[in-house]
Design a protein around this motif. Structure first.
Motif, mmCIF file in Angstrom:
data_model
loop_
_atom_site.group_PDB
_atom_site.id
_atom_site.type_symbol
_atom_site.label_atom_id
_atom_site.label_comp_id
_atom_site.label_asym_id
_atom_site.label_seq_id
_atom_site.Cartn_x
_atom_site.Cartn_y
_atom_site.Cartn_z
ATOM 1 N N HIS A 291 0.826 -1.205 0.000
ATOM 2 C CA HIS A 291 0.000 0.000 0.000
ATOM 3 C C HIS A 291 0.865 1.262 0.000
ATOM 4 C CE1 HIS A 291 -4.031 -1.900 1.372
ATOM 5 N NE2 HIS A 291 -3.223 -2.860 0.932
ATOM 6 N N TRP A 292 2.011 1.206 0.660
ATOM 7 C CA TRP A 292 2.874 2.381 0.761
ATOM 8 C C TRP A 292 3.527 2.696 -0.583
ATOM 9 C CZ3 TRP A 292 8.548 2.339 2.547
ATOM 10 C CH2 TRP A 292 9.026 3.649 2.630
ATOM 11 N N ARG A 293 4.042 1.651 -1.257
ATOM 12 C CA ARG A 293 4.717 1.835 -2.541
ATOM 13 C C ARG A 293 3.733 1.877 -3.713
ATOM 14 N NH1 ARG A 293 9.888 3.761 -2.122
ATOM 15 N NH2 ARG A 293 11.094 2.603 -0.559
ATOM 16 N N ASP A 294 2.513 1.440 -3.479
ATOM 17 C CA ASP A 294 1.481 1.382 -4.515
ATOM 18 C C ASP A 294 1.931 0.511 -5.689
ATOM 19 O OD1 ASP A 294 -0.965 1.878 -5.723
ATOM 20 O OD2 ASP A 294 -0.269 3.686 -6.747
ATOM 21 N N GLU A 295 2.529 -0.639 -5.365
ATOM 22 C CA GLU A 295 2.951 -1.586 -6.385
ATOM 23 C C GLU A 295 3.212 -2.936 -5.736
ATOM 24 O OE1 GLU A 295 6.543 -0.253 -8.179
ATOM 25 O OE2 GLU A 295 7.696 -0.292 -6.315
ATOM 26 N N VAL A 296 3.299 -3.957 -6.568
ATOM 27 C CA VAL A 296 3.609 -5.292 -6.060
ATOM 28 C C VAL A 296 5.101 -5.374 -5.772
ATOM 29 C CG1 VAL A 296 3.593 -7.754 -6.579
ATOM 30 C CG2 VAL A 296 1.688 -6.315 -7.329
ATOM 31 N N ARG A 297 5.446 -5.851 -4.590
ATOM 32 C CA ARG A 297 6.840 -5.932 -4.158
ATOM 33 C C ARG A 297 7.121 -7.338 -3.623
ATOM 34 N NH1 ARG A 297 9.739 -0.851 -4.720
ATOM 35 N NH2 ARG A 297 10.897 -1.355 -2.837
ATOM 36 N N ILE A 298 8.410 -7.602 -3.382
ATOM 37 C CA ILE A 298 8.840 -8.881 -2.821
ATOM 38 C C ILE A 298 9.429 -8.629 -1.434
ATOM 39 C CG2 ILE A 298 10.404 -10.848 -3.075
ATOM 40 C CD1 ILE A 298 10.253 -10.471 -6.077
ATOM 41 N N PHE A 299 8.927 -9.350 -0.435
ATOM 42 C CA PHE A 299 9.375 -9.187 0.945
ATOM 43 C C PHE A 299 9.951 -10.513 1.449
ATOM 44 C CE2 PHE A 299 5.813 -6.341 0.217
ATOM 45 C CZ PHE A 299 6.292 -5.117 0.671
ATOM 46 N N ALA A 300 11.146 -10.458 2.021
ATOM 47 C CA ALA A 300 11.747 -11.649 2.620
ATOM 48 C C ALA A 300 11.046 -11.948 3.942
ATOM 49 C CB ALA A 300 13.239 -11.426 2.847
ATOM 50 N N LEU A 301 10.537 -13.148 4.089
ATOM 51 C CA LEU A 301 9.777 -13.491 5.288
ATOM 52 C C LEU A 301 10.619 -13.391 6.548
ATOM 53 C CD1 LEU A 301 7.063 -14.456 6.414
ATOM 54 C CD2 LEU A 301 7.814 -16.811 6.022
ATOM 55 N N ASP A 302 11.915 -13.710 6.463
ATOM 56 C CA ASP A 302 12.760 -13.668 7.654
ATOM 57 C C ASP A 302 13.087 -12.236 8.082
ATOM 58 O OD1 ASP A 302 14.377 -14.000 5.128
ATOM 59 O OD2 ASP A 302 15.991 -13.450 6.490
ATOM 60 N N ARG A 303 12.739 -11.229 7.264
ATOM 61 C CA ARG A 303 12.941 -9.837 7.640
ATOM 62 C C ARG A 303 11.661 -9.196 8.183
ATOM 63 N NH1 ARG A 303 16.373 -8.124 2.272
ATOM 64 N NH2 ARG A 303 18.243 -9.350 2.724
ATOM 65 N N VAL A 304 10.598 -9.966 8.263
ATOM 66 C CA VAL A 304 9.356 -9.478 8.861
ATOM 67 C C VAL A 304 9.476 -9.604 10.370
ATOM 68 C CG1 VAL A 304 6.872 -9.826 9.068
ATOM 69 C CG2 VAL A 304 7.984 -10.095 6.840
ATOM 70 N N ARG A 305 9.480 -8.465 11.070
ATOM 71 C CA ARG A 305 9.645 -8.478 12.525
ATOM 72 C C ARG A 305 8.343 -8.843 13.240
ATOM 73 N NH1 ARG A 305 14.521 -8.950 11.243
ATOM 74 N NH2 ARG A 305 15.973 -7.209 11.420
#
Length: 220
Positions: free
Chosen positions: A133-147
């Motif tokens: 929602h912040w970037r207004d685009e589809v992004r890739i997030f590493a699960l191990d970096r989700v706090r």
């Protein structure tokens, strides 16, 4: 529906099929199935319980003969399993998540809302493909970096113009840039024999040159 008289028919496997089942279980346990490892082992044990008693295979021998060089899962497995289940449930229920995410390039953590579309395993790590929602685009997030993950109870509609196949098709591995670029690499005669034996990208094209060198071209 339950039927007290129901039972599974006898499973008849050849020795080769049983070996294939064993190898599949080993591969899944070491690779993408790490969060599912207890379930995989339970399912495998249940299948084995229905096998004819006449079939016997020395699985210990296969452990000595065959091994898999798989990268260990990146991150704390206990936390990954918990977060994995939350993200998977959000994908199934189309629920927006509020995550606290550590961005390695900036060395900072921050909160953002995402609509998760897909979970992908690549080289020892899980990645969330999601609309940010912040970037207004589809992004890739590493699960191990989700706090942290907060469930919102808010349902989302996937973007109608999003295609997972096209999105991943522009990746090189798991990496993406702003715009697709045509890349051409020339390999000398000695290296060409190894390069031509592998698919590096779905869009790749190979051109053999008269001197034995090779051009590898793809768009990423």
């Amino acid at each position: 529906y339950e039927d007290a008289d129901f039972c599974l028919p006898p499973v008849r496997l050849t020795e080769g099929e049983l070996i294939a089942l064993f190898l599949g279980q080993k591969l899944l346990s070491r690779c993408a199935g790490t969060p599912y490892e207890p379930q995989i082992r339970t399912a495998f044990s249940k299948v084995c319980s229905f096998l004819p008693e006449g079939i016997s295979v020395d699985f210990g021998a296969f452990d000595r003969w065959i091994s898999f060089d798989m990268e260990p899962l990146r991150g704390d497995e206990k936390k990954l399993l918990e977060d994995y289940r939350k993200v998977l449930a959000a994908i199934e229920n189309k629920e927006t998540l509020h995550i606290n995410y550590y961005t390695a390039s900036r060395g900072q953590s921050g909160w953002r809302s995402i609509d998760p579309y897909h979970l992908r395993y690549f080289h020892g790590a899980w990645y969330i493909i999601a609309y940010c929602h912040w970037r207004d685009e589809v992004r890739i997030f590493a699960l191990d970096r989700v706090r942290k993950i907060k469930e919102t109870g808010i349902q989302f509609r996937p973007r109608p113009d999003f295609s997972l196949r096209e999105y991943l098709g522009e990746c090189f591995g798991i990496e993406r840039g702003d715009q697709p670029q045509r890349v051409v690499i020339r390999f000398d005669r000695q290296q060409a024999r190894w390069v031509q034996a592998r698919e590096w990208h779905p869009s790749q094209q190979l051109e053999h040159l008269p001197d034995g060198s090779l051009l590898l071209e793809f768009t990423v």
